[in-house]
Design a protein around this motif. Structure first.
Motif, short mmCIF file in Angstrom:
data_model
loop_
_atom_site.label_atom_id
_atom_site.label_comp_id
_atom_site.label_asym_id
_atom_site.label_seq_id
_atom_site.Cartn_x
_atom_site.Cartn_y
_atom_site.Cartn_z
N GLU A 184 51.86 35.56 24.18
CA GLU A 184 51.84 35.65 22.78
C GLU A 184 52.10 37.34 22.92
N ASN A 185 51.59 37.91 23.53
CA ASN A 185 51.34 39.32 23.83
C ASN A 185 51.07 40.55 25.08
N CYS A 186 51.86 40.18 26.55
CA CYS A 186 52.06 40.87 26.67
C CYS A 186 53.76 40.11 26.94
N LYS A 187 54.07 40.96 28.26
CA LYS A 187 55.61 41.05 28.57
C LYS A 187 55.44 40.70 29.90
N THR A 188 55.93 39.35 30.96
CA THR A 188 55.17 39.35 32.17
C THR A 188 55.79 40.47 33.28
N ASP A 189 56.37 41.56 32.37
CA ASP A 189 56.07 43.11 34.54
C ASP A 189 55.84 43.87 33.51
N GLU A 190 54.35 43.78 33.26
CA GLU A 190 53.83 44.39 32.94
C GLU A 190 52.79 44.87 33.59
N MET A 191 51.91 45.36 33.87
CA MET A 191 50.95 45.58 34.97
C MET A 191 49.54 45.88 34.99
N VAL A 192 49.18 44.29 35.46
CA VAL A 192 47.31 44.48 34.83
C VAL A 192 45.86 44.74 36.37
N LYS A 193 45.36 46.10 35.92
CA LYS A 193 44.93 46.20 37.14
C LYS A 193 43.44 45.38 37.06
N VAL A 194 43.27 44.92 38.15
CA VAL A 194 42.22 43.87 39.27
C VAL A 194 40.34 45.02 38.98
N SER A 195 39.85 45.20 37.90
CA SER A 195 38.05 45.94 38.17
C SER A 195 37.93 45.13 39.35
N GLN A 196 36.11 45.96 39.43
CA GLN A 196 35.33 45.02 39.85
C GLN A 196 34.79 44.66 38.84
N GLU A 197 34.42 44.80 38.22
CA GLU A 197 33.84 44.33 37.03
C GLU A 197 34.11 42.52 36.63
N ASP A 198 35.48 42.57 36.65
CA ASP A 198 36.23 41.59 36.67
C ASP A 198 35.73 40.25 37.85
N ILE A 199 36.02 41.36 39.38
CA ILE A 199 35.01 39.97 40.40
C ILE A 199 33.98 39.71 39.96
N ASP A 200 33.37 40.79 40.23
CA ASP A 200 31.48 40.45 39.65
C ASP A 200 31.29 38.94 38.39
N ALA A 201 32.56 39.45 38.07
CA ALA A 201 31.79 38.53 36.70
C ALA A 201 31.82 37.08 36.81
N VAL A 202 32.77 36.90 38.01
CA VAL A 202 32.91 34.60 38.77
C VAL A 202 31.66 34.41 39.26
N PRO A 203 31.15 34.04 39.25
CA PRO A 203 29.63 33.18 40.23
C PRO A 203 30.28 32.86 41.38
N SER A 204 29.08 32.90 42.36
CA SER A 204 29.33 32.01 43.15
C SER A 204 29.81 30.35 43.23
N GLY A 205 31.07 29.94 43.90
CA GLY A 205 31.23 28.53 43.90
C GLY A 205 32.42 28.61 43.32
N TYR A 206 32.79 29.73 42.16
CA TYR A 206 33.84 29.09 41.23
C TYR A 206 35.07 30.02 42.06
N SER A 207 35.48 29.28 42.07
CA SER A 207 37.27 29.67 42.58
C SER A 207 38.12 31.28 42.38
N THR A 208 38.43 31.44 43.05
CA THR A 208 39.43 33.14 43.22
C THR A 208 40.64 33.06 44.04
N ALA A 209 41.01 33.61 43.73
CA ALA A 209 42.48 34.83 45.15
C ALA A 209 42.65 35.37 44.97
N ASN A 210 41.02 35.72 45.45
CA ASN A 210 40.93 36.92 46.73
C ASN A 210 41.54 38.00 45.81
N LEU A 211 41.83 38.19 44.79
CA LEU A 211 41.53 39.64 44.63
C LEU A 211 41.04 40.92 44.79
N GLN A 212 41.53 41.92 44.82
CA GLN A 212 40.84 43.26 45.12
C GLN A 212 40.70 44.45 44.31
N ALA A 213 39.59 44.44 44.16
CA ALA A 213 39.19 46.45 42.98
C ALA A 213 40.46 47.20 43.13
#
Length: 471
Positions: free
Chosen positions: A114-143
């Motif tokens: 509802e708020n974005c276009k599908t071709d917009e670029m999104v930057k992954v931050s280290q904060e986004d990665i660190d906020a995921v607790p151990s044992g939860y699923s990820t896609a191995n995205l890199q900061a």
């Protein structure tokens, strides 16, 4: 004398003519060409006459027949319905507060779409990665990686990547907290009365909860987006290589086993949507299926895994889908152009004309397999006045079919044109007829007067002659 009499006759004709039959305060409008039909209020839509060929739905589950068979399931809560008509096929504690786990991500996906276009670029931050607790699923995205909104939605919905949810939330709202506020606001707009979210991914929090019915409402809204429908039925997904992660080895299968032919839980009618699991939430699944022209959304929460490996969220969802497909189907209950009423039209050019009032569009109803015509209640509402001129397809009223708790309403329309009686010719003929009648009366009257005068003169002469004879 004769001229004055004829003028008086013509004036009398005009006074008697329908041309002067307007009510007090009314004046004739020579430019009025609109159909002269007075519609009841229910035939209006936003102040305009509803003329599009469409069917509206009104659902009352209290009027729905209770099925003779109701399946038993193991999941703690469930809800199964048709998102088109809102017809409910099954519910179990559907409005109770439950933990949704990663089924949370369908609301995250909705807000992104509802708020974005599908071709917009999104930057992954280290904060986004660190906020995921151990044992939860990820896609191995890199900061530092920059990926399109479309790719991030794939990571969010197919392998249920929690860091992708965090990145998308910050991209939309700037922070996780602001995105949670947006989530709760949007959920309320959709009609969710139980839901309260504190994060975009479903990482467990005692203040993060909703009901099965809430998730149904969100999934129903998501299905309006083709991009969403395309992603949630995708069986596997590979995160593309980037400047930071150059390999293409991040390939993941969809967590929804109903979509995977290799799984014992495979269901060939399944079209998505999203799984969820945490220890407090149990096994959760929001799923959709399409079969026999019937689209269904099913939500199950609080499932378990049996000792034999059977996962209740998949097992129960399949059972509920098959229950609906085995007991309900789409049935045509009204044929387009079927004559509902035959009408005599006021002011029609041809006084013998009979207008067929027909259904504007076919109506297909979600109905029990054993439905008969005796179980269908019909209600017709016609306009209070139906006058010529009438155009083919013009709305004359509405018809409602009540079928197992659902009311289907569409328009009743004219199947042909009906011309208006030419009142100028009618008035002229009326005037001429009255004039001829009065002139005939005048002539006859004159003949009678002349004959009487002639008789009186003759009698007078005879009287005078008798008087002369006496003298």
């Amino acid at each position: 004398m004769k001229k004055k009499l004829i003028a008086g006759i013509m004036a009398l004709c005009l006074m008697l003519s329908p041309l002067t039959s307007f009510a007090k305060g009314e004046t004739p409008n020579p430019n009025a060409h609109a159909p002269e039909i007075a519609y009841s209020d229910s035939l209006y839509e936003n102040g305009e006459i509803a003329s599009e060929a469409k069917v509206t739905f009104e659902y009352n589950k209290n009027e729905q027949e209770k099925p003779s068979f109701y399946p038993r399931i193991g999941c703690a809560a469930a809800f199964l319905a048709d998102p088109v008509s809102s017809k409910i096929f099954y519910e179990k504690d559907a409005y109770e507060k439950r933990y949704p786990a990663s089924t949370t991500k369908i609301l995250t996906a909705l807000l992104v779409l509802e708020n974005c276009k599908t071709d917009e670029m999104v930057k992954v931050s280290q904060e986004d990665i660190d906020a995921v607790p151990s044992g939860y699923s990820t896609a191995n995205l890199q900061a530092g990686e920059e990926l399109s909104v479309y790719t991030m939605l794939q990571a969010l919905l197919i392998p249920s990547a929690n860091e992708a949810a965090n990145s998308l939330a910050r991209h939309v709202s700037g922070s996780i907290e602001a995105f949670a506020d947006l989530s709760n606001k949007r959920a309320k707009e959709l009609g969710c009365e139980t839901l309260h979210f504190v994060n975009p991914n479903g990482v467990h929090d005692k203040n993060h909860y909703c009901s099965a019915y809430d998730l149904y409402l969100i999934a129903r809204e998501c299905q309006k987006y083709d991009v969403f429908n395309e992603i949630v039925k995708t069986k596997s997904f590979t995160v593309p290589a980037t400047d930071i992660y150059k390999k293409e080895d991040r390939t993941y299968s969809n967590t929804n086993a109903l979509l995977l032919p290799s799984s014992e839980h495979y269901y060939d009618a399944c079209t998505g949507i999203k799984t969820g699991h945490t220890s407090p939430a149990g096994e959760c699944l929001v799923s959709s299926s399409y079969k026999n022209n019937l689209n269904l959304i099913c939500v199950v929460l609080g499932g378990k895994i049996a000792p034999n490996g059977i996962n209740e969220r998949f097992y129960d969802s399949k059972k509920l889908f098959e229950y609906a497909y085995n007991n309900y189907e789409y049935k045509q209950i009204a044929d387009k152009s079927k004559t509902i009423e035959k009408l005599e039209v006021e002011n029609a050019k041809d006084e013998s004309v009979i207008l067929n009032a027909v259904i504007q569009t076919d109506i297909n109803a979600v109905a029990p397999n054993d439905l008969t015509q005796y179980n269908v209640v019909t209600k017709i509402k016609m306009a209070p006045e139906i006058k010529a001129p009438i155009k083919k397809g013009q709305v004359l009223g509405t018809i409602t079919y009540k079928v197992d708790g659902l009311n289907y309403t569409t328009n009743i329309v004219a199947d042909s044109d009906v011309a208006k009686k030419p009142f100028w010719l009618y008035n002229l003929l009326f005037v001429l007829g009255v004039a001829i009648l009065l002139i005939a009366v005048y002539i006859i009257f004159n003949k009678v007067v002349k004959k009487k005068r002639k008789a009186n003169r003759k009698k007078s002469r005879e009287s005078n002659e008798d008087k002369n004879d006496d003298e």
